[in-house]
Design an enzyme around this catalytic site. Structure first.
Site, PDB file in Angstrom:
ATOM      1  N   HIS A 107       0.864  -1.201   0.000  1.00  0.00           N
ATOM      2  CA  HIS A 107       0.000   0.000   0.000  1.00  0.00           C
ATOM      3  C   HIS A 107       0.886   1.232   0.000  1.00  0.00           C
ATOM      4  CE1 HIS A 107      -3.779   2.149   1.682  1.00  0.00           C
ATOM      5  NE2 HIS A 107      -2.913   3.085   1.334  1.00  0.00           N
ATOM      6  N   HIS A 146       1.432   5.399  -1.870  1.00  0.00           N
ATOM      7  CA  HIS A 146       0.975   6.480  -2.761  1.00  0.00           C
ATOM      8  C   HIS A 146       2.184   7.111  -3.437  1.00  0.00           C
ATOM      9  CE1 HIS A 146      -3.118   6.485  -1.003  1.00  0.00           C
ATOM     10  NE2 HIS A 146      -2.476   6.081   0.063  1.00  0.00           N
ATOM     11  N   ARG A 186       1.661   9.299  -6.219  1.00  0.00           N
ATOM     12  CA  ARG A 186       1.203  10.480  -6.985  1.00  0.00           C
ATOM     13  C   ARG A 186       1.544  10.280  -8.461  1.00  0.00           C
ATOM     14  NH1 ARG A 186      -1.659  10.656  -2.503  1.00  0.00           N
ATOM     15  NH2 ARG A 186      -0.700  11.725  -0.763  1.00  0.00           N
ATOM     16  N   ASN A 196      -5.719   6.672  -6.050  1.00  0.00           N
ATOM     17  CA  ASN A 196      -6.446   7.926  -5.751  1.00  0.00           C
ATOM     18  C   ASN A 196      -5.719   9.126  -6.359  1.00  0.00           C
ATOM     19  OD1 ASN A 196      -4.359   7.616  -3.823  1.00  0.00           O
ATOM     20  ND2 ASN A 196      -5.427   8.844  -2.299  1.00  0.00           N
ATOM     21  N   LYS A 210      -9.473  -1.075  -5.108  1.00  0.00           N
ATOM     22  CA  LYS A 210      -9.512  -0.338  -3.848  1.00  0.00           C
ATOM     23  C   LYS A 210     -10.864   0.323  -3.664  1.00  0.00           C
ATOM     24  CE  LYS A 210      -7.863   1.803  -0.177  1.00  0.00           C
ATOM     25  NZ  LYS A 210      -6.731   2.723  -0.061  1.00  0.00           N
ATOM     26  N   HIS A 248     -10.449   0.992   2.389  1.00  0.00           N
ATOM     27  CA  HIS A 248     -10.230   2.079   3.340  1.00  0.00           C
ATOM     28  C   HIS A 248     -11.382   1.950   4.334  1.00  0.00           C
ATOM     29  CE1 HIS A 248      -8.711   6.094   4.612  1.00  0.00           C
ATOM     30  NE2 HIS A 248      -9.859   6.012   5.257  1.00  0.00           N
ATOM     31  N   HIS A 259      -4.305  -0.311   6.314  1.00  0.00           N
ATOM     32  CA  HIS A 259      -3.836   0.540   7.418  1.00  0.00           C
ATOM     33  C   HIS A 259      -4.726   0.453   8.652  1.00  0.00           C
ATOM     34  CE1 HIS A 259      -6.701   3.034   5.301  1.00  0.00           C
ATOM     35  NE2 HIS A 259      -5.850   3.451   4.403  1.00  0.00           N
ATOM     36  N   LEU A 310      -4.796   9.594   7.715  1.00  0.00           N
ATOM     37  CA  LEU A 310      -6.060   8.876   7.882  1.00  0.00           C
ATOM     38  C   LEU A 310      -5.839   7.402   7.558  1.00  0.00           C
ATOM     39  CD1 LEU A 310      -8.569  11.432   6.335  1.00  0.00           C
ATOM     40  CD2 LEU A 310      -8.452  10.677   8.735  1.00  0.00           C
ATOM     41  N   ASP A 337       1.499   2.772   3.477  1.00  0.00           N
ATOM     42  CA  ASP A 337       0.633   3.940   3.271  1.00  0.00           C
ATOM     43  C   ASP A 337       1.456   5.224   3.231  1.00  0.00           C
ATOM     44  OD1 ASP A 337      -1.691   5.313   2.728  1.00  0.00           O
ATOM     45  OD2 ASP A 337      -2.308   5.451   4.831  1.00  0.00           O
ATOM     46  N   HIS A 394       2.768  14.623   0.700  1.00  0.00           N
ATOM     47  CA  HIS A 394       2.110  15.904   0.393  1.00  0.00           C
ATOM     48  C   HIS A 394       3.187  16.979   0.508  1.00  0.00           C
ATOM     49  CE1 HIS A 394      -2.135  14.563   0.543  1.00  0.00           C
ATOM     50  NE2 HIS A 394      -1.716  13.708   1.456  1.00  0.00           N
ATOM     51  N   ALA A 431      -4.204  14.870   4.876  1.00  0.00           N
ATOM     52  CA  ALA A 431      -3.799  13.670   5.613  1.00  0.00           C
ATOM     53  C   ALA A 431      -2.718  12.919   4.859  1.00  0.00           C
ATOM     54  CB  ALA A 431      -5.019  12.772   5.815  1.00  0.00           C
TER      55      ALA A 431
HETATM   56  C1  NCD Z   1      -3.655   9.100   1.773  1.00  0.00           C
HETATM   57  C2  NCD Z   1      -3.278  10.093   0.660  1.00  0.00           C
HETATM   58  O1  NCD Z   1      -2.738  11.147   0.988  1.00  0.00           O
HETATM   59  O2  NCD Z   1      -3.492   9.779  -0.510  1.00  0.00           O
HETATM   60  N1  NCD Z   1      -3.607   9.777   3.036  1.00  0.00           N
HETATM   61  C3  NCD Z   1      -3.468   9.200   4.251  1.00  0.00           C
HETATM   62  O3  NCD Z   1      -3.521   9.893   5.263  1.00  0.00           O
HETATM   63  N2  NCD Z   1      -3.272   7.901   4.397  1.00  0.00           N
HETATM   64  C4  NCD Z   1      -4.990   8.506   1.480  1.00  0.00           C
HETATM   65  C5  NCD Z   1      -5.327   7.319   2.337  1.00  0.00           C
HETATM   66  O4  NCD Z   1      -4.741   6.251   2.200  1.00  0.00           O
HETATM   67  O5  NCD Z   1      -6.233   7.446   3.172  1.00  0.00           O
HETATM   68 ZN    ZN Z   2      -3.335   5.062   1.561  1.00  0.00          ZN
END
Ligand code: NCD
Ligand code: ZN
Length: 343
Positions: free
Chosen positions: A13, A15, A17, A41, A97, A134, A172, A217, A245, A249, A261
């Site tokens: 898992h 991210h 981007r 996402n 997902k 989620h 998560h 989150l 996860d 950002h 988050a």
């Molecule tokens: C994730 C994100 O920023 O894409 N943020 C997070 O706090 N985990 C989205 C997610 O997995 O909830």
């Molecule tokens: Zn995530």
């Protein structure tokens, strides 16, 4: 022990981007992990097999490591069809997902009514795709710290009952209740655990002031919850495994008046987990958690090669580049980890 060699791990898992940011986010993960499940996402979200495959190509190009395999999951919406699931399977996707609409970053296109998704979930059983959840309810009347526990009782339990053969990962997991549910469930229900949720309890978000870089989150819960995650992660339970996860950002957004988050661990993911398992006398259980259980649950072969860590300090930089114009603040920026990747 000063050297630790393990079957090459996978991150189930993460991210990454998109666009110019991939040059910052993909190489550090591709240098360590055999496979990583890239979350869909994006803007717009990856709601079709075609879009997911194109993204996988961009990830492969950014990785500059042919041995690394990105696995992109399909983003489920109210309009996903059973045919799309069949296409996903033929194309080699392994998971889809489910974001409850509004639950987290870029989840607006997510699912508003789990009940209406039953034909899609039946297709996922037929085509052997894993459902990644989620697991938070979105009702604003429910306290944010209760949303995972409510999801488990109100939505996950009935879902498992309706689709006993569907393989489900509670992503998560952050609560004792979530851990207990997965432990008591059958062989088709698993959970990922992040490194930061093994360390952080909710009070830490307010320690000496508001800590935006710890906000993610599902939001970290109580110490009791955190300890339940730790206990099960180091217990060797086969249905709990690594999913970082890592969610980057830009620093300017994180330190703004409304912080998005996400905790970023991507440059040091496996070192964070190694330090935590070491601290709890469980280094011997890092390999099953990081390298075996996920592959086994996903019914993919375990990686054939290995990764070696050494007990030596790794300083975490205060910031890292994030695209041409931004920077990001990694988890525990400025601190030193006790483990290092061997060259
Ligand atoms: C994730 C994100 O920023 O894409 N943020 C997070 O706090 N985990 C989205 C997610 O997995 O909830
Ligand atoms: Zn995530």
């Amino acid at each position: 022990m000063t050297l630790l060699t393990l079957t090459r791990p996978d991150d189930w898992h993460v991210h990454f981007r998109d666009g110019a940011l991939l040059a910052a986010t993909v190489p550090p993960v591709a240098a360590v992990f055999g496979r990583a499940v890239a979350m869909p996402n994006l803007v717009p979200p990856l709601t079709t097999t075609t879009a997911a495959l194109a993204y996988a190509e961009r990830l492969r190009a950014a990785a500059a490591n042919p041995a690394f395999t990105p696995l992109v999951s399909l983003y489920l919406t109210d309009h996903t069809t059973p045919d799309e699931i069949a296409r996903a399977r033929v194309a080699g996707l392994v998971a889809a997902k489910l974001y409850p609409a509004g639950a987290t970053t870029h989840s607006a296109a997510g699912v508003t009514d789990l009940g209406r998704l039953d034909p899609v979930l039946a297709a996922m059983v037929e085509h052997d795709l894993v459902l990644q959840l989620h697991g938070e309810v979105t009702d604003p009347a429910i306290d944010v710290f209760e949303r995972e526990a409510r999801f488990v009782t109100d939505l996950l339990a009935p879902l498992c009952h309706r689709h006993p053969d569907l393989r489900i990962v509670l992503e998560h997991v952050t609560t004792r209740a979530g851990v207990a549910f997965v432990q008591a469930a059958g062989p088709h229900v698993a959970a990922t655990i992040t490194a930061h949720h093994l360390e952080v309890e909710r009070s830490d978000l307010f320690k000496g002031g508001l800590r935006p870089h710890l906000y993610c989150l599902p939001v970290p819960k109580t110490r009791t919850d955190r300890d339940a995650l730790l206990d099960v992660a180091i217990s060797g339970h086969p249905r709990f495994f690594l999913g970082s996860d890592s969610a980057p950002h830009a620093r300017a957004a994180k330190e703004s008046g409304c912080c998005p988050a996400g905790v970023y661990t991507g440059h040091h993911t496996v070192l964070h987990y190694a330090e935590i398992f070491d601290r709890h006398g469980a280094l011997d259980r890092l390999e099953p958690f990081a390298s075996h259980h996920g592959a086994d649950f996903y019914r993919l072969p375990r990686n054939a090669d290995t990764l070696t860590l050494e007990r030596a300090p790794t300083p975490i930089p205060l910031t890292l580049p994030f695209g041409p114009a931004a920077e990001l603040v990694p988890h525990r920026a400025g601190e030193t980890l006790a483990w290092r990747l061997q060259d």
